[in-house]
Design a protein around this motif. Structure first.
Motif, mmCIF file in Angstrom:
data_model
loop_
_atom_site.group_PDB
_atom_site.id
_atom_site.type_symbol
_atom_site.label_atom_id
_atom_site.label_comp_id
_atom_site.label_asym_id
_atom_site.label_seq_id
_atom_site.Cartn_x
_atom_site.Cartn_y
_atom_site.Cartn_z
ATOM 1 N N HIS A 24 -6.033 7.823 -0.436
ATOM 2 C CA HIS A 24 -4.647 7.865 -0.888
ATOM 3 C C HIS A 24 -4.454 8.986 -1.902
ATOM 4 N N ASP A 25 -5.543 9.467 -2.475
ATOM 5 C CA ASP A 25 -5.535 10.639 -3.358
ATOM 6 C C ASP A 25 -5.988 11.833 -2.539
ATOM 7 N N PHE A 26 -5.121 12.825 -2.369
ATOM 8 C CA PHE A 26 -5.449 13.981 -1.542
ATOM 9 C C PHE A 26 -6.729 14.670 -1.995
ATOM 10 N N SER A 27 -6.970 14.722 -3.295
ATOM 11 C CA SER A 27 -8.169 15.400 -3.804
ATOM 12 C C SER A 27 -9.443 14.784 -3.233
ATOM 13 N N ASP A 87 0.832 -1.206 0.000
ATOM 14 C CA ASP A 87 0.000 0.000 0.000
ATOM 15 C C ASP A 87 0.865 1.253 0.000
ATOM 16 N N SER A 88 1.982 1.207 0.754
ATOM 17 C CA SER A 88 2.879 2.352 0.820
ATOM 18 C C SER A 88 3.476 2.634 -0.554
ATOM 19 N N GLN A 89 3.859 1.562 -1.259
ATOM 20 C CA GLN A 89 4.422 1.728 -2.595
ATOM 21 C C GLN A 89 3.398 2.323 -3.557
ATOM 22 N N LYS A 90 2.141 1.884 -3.420
ATOM 23 C CA LYS A 90 1.088 2.430 -4.275
ATOM 24 C C LYS A 90 0.879 3.913 -3.979
ATOM 25 N N ALA A 91 0.892 4.265 -2.686
ATOM 26 C CA ALA A 91 0.695 5.656 -2.301
ATOM 27 C C ALA A 91 1.816 6.526 -2.859
ATOM 28 N N LYS A 92 3.056 5.992 -2.841
ATOM 29 C CA LYS A 92 4.194 6.749 -3.352
ATOM 30 C C LYS A 92 4.080 6.950 -4.861
ATOM 31 N N GLN A 93 3.566 5.910 -5.557
ATOM 32 C CA GLN A 93 3.376 6.008 -6.999
ATOM 33 C C GLN A 93 2.345 7.071 -7.360
ATOM 34 N N MET A 94 1.398 7.301 -6.442
ATOM 35 C CA MET A 94 0.360 8.293 -6.704
ATOM 36 C C MET A 94 0.789 9.696 -6.307
#
Length: 282
Positions: free
Chosen positions: A139-142, A84-91
């Motif tokens: 995970h998307d700030f928007s 999940d952390s890796q996905k968040a970093k990719q985003m």
């Protein structure tokens, strides 16, 4: 061998010389290594095999036999956290398009993601390390800003309603810093007559000192027992693995004589030893 109680079930450790133990101790499933083998002995339930495993991150996890034999379980839970952390970093790049990367609410969101999904973060052990995560939508700030931005102001901070649940729209609210300090995890709480109260507030309600209340709770007094302790002076309550029962209930659960457990208690044994050490039958 030792006994283990977990999620309402009772488990008995198999001897290391047992043929099953010899076969499975040391075996590996992804990040998990089997250290001990247990058999569930809960009355009324099937006797199934479980494995106590050590994860590469250092945590221990009790895993059902199929989870190890068929390699279905990869870790204590940290595997998913890292992914999940890796996905968040990719985003990360997409999260900079909103133009709010220098605002306080963005920093609140960023720190929330970090402590839940970045194992190297300072507070990870109290959040992601306990299984707390941020729901995928946030995970998307928007999306986070769309859900929470309307009620935000610069004197507020984010708070989870249920401190053991994830960061999500239904479990989060904005509160003042003063209120958050009162609600930190190191504040003592107690469930009393359907309410979750701080120990300090309950002591005031019952007109007791915090020290007296702590003492009565430690003795196993709950509900009306907190204000009428003399009525319960003869009872002996033991707390094991977070569960409190009268000593005769523990004896019935373990299938041993109550007197044997009482004898251990009055000899000054620790509760873990009282419950876990087998009683020799003559």
């Amino acid at each position: 061998m030792s006994m283990l109680q977990f999620n309402g079930d009772l488990f008995e450790e198999l001897d290391e010389d047992n043929v099953i133990s010899k076969k499975w101790i040391g075996s590996v499933s992804h990040w998990l290594t089997v250290k001990k083998v247990y058999q569930r002995v809960t009355p009324g339930k099937a006797k199934q095999r479980y494995y106590m495993c050590l994860c590469e991150c250092g945590n221990e996890k009790l895993v059902h036999g199929d989870g190890i034999r068929k390699k279905r379980i990869k870790s204590c839970g940290c595997w998913k956290v890292i992914i999940d952390s890796q996905k968040a970093k990719q985003m990360g790049d997409s999260n900079l398009k909103h133009g709010k990367s220098n605002t306080r609410i963005y920093r609140i969101w960023s720190h929330m993601i970090e402590r839940c999904h970045e194992p190297k973060a300072k507070d990870f052990k109290n959040y992601g390390g306990r299984g707390i995560k941020v729901v995928s939508r946030w995970h998307d700030f928007s999306n986070f800003y769309s859900d929470m931005g309307g009620s935000y102001s610069n004197n507020l901070t984010i708070e989870r309603i249920n401190v053991d649940d994830d960061y999500s729209f239904n479990n989060c609210k904005w509160i003042t810093m003063q209120d958050q300090q009162m609600n930190k995890r190191n504040t003592s709480y107690i469930d009393y007559q359907g309410e979750k109260l701080r120990l300090l507030d309950l002591a005031k309600r019952l007109n007791l000192s915090v020290a007296t209340l702590r003492s009565r709770l430690k003795q196993g007094h709950y509900g009306a027992q907190l204000t009428e302790p003399r009525k319960y002076q003869g009872s002996l309550m033991l707390t094991y693995k977070g569960e409190t029962k009268h000593i005769d209930e523990w004896a019935a659960l373990l299938g041993v004589r109550e007197g044997a457990l009482r004898n251990r208690y009055y000899r000054g044994w620790e509760v873990n030893r009282i419950i876990e050490e087998p009683i020799k039958k003559h």
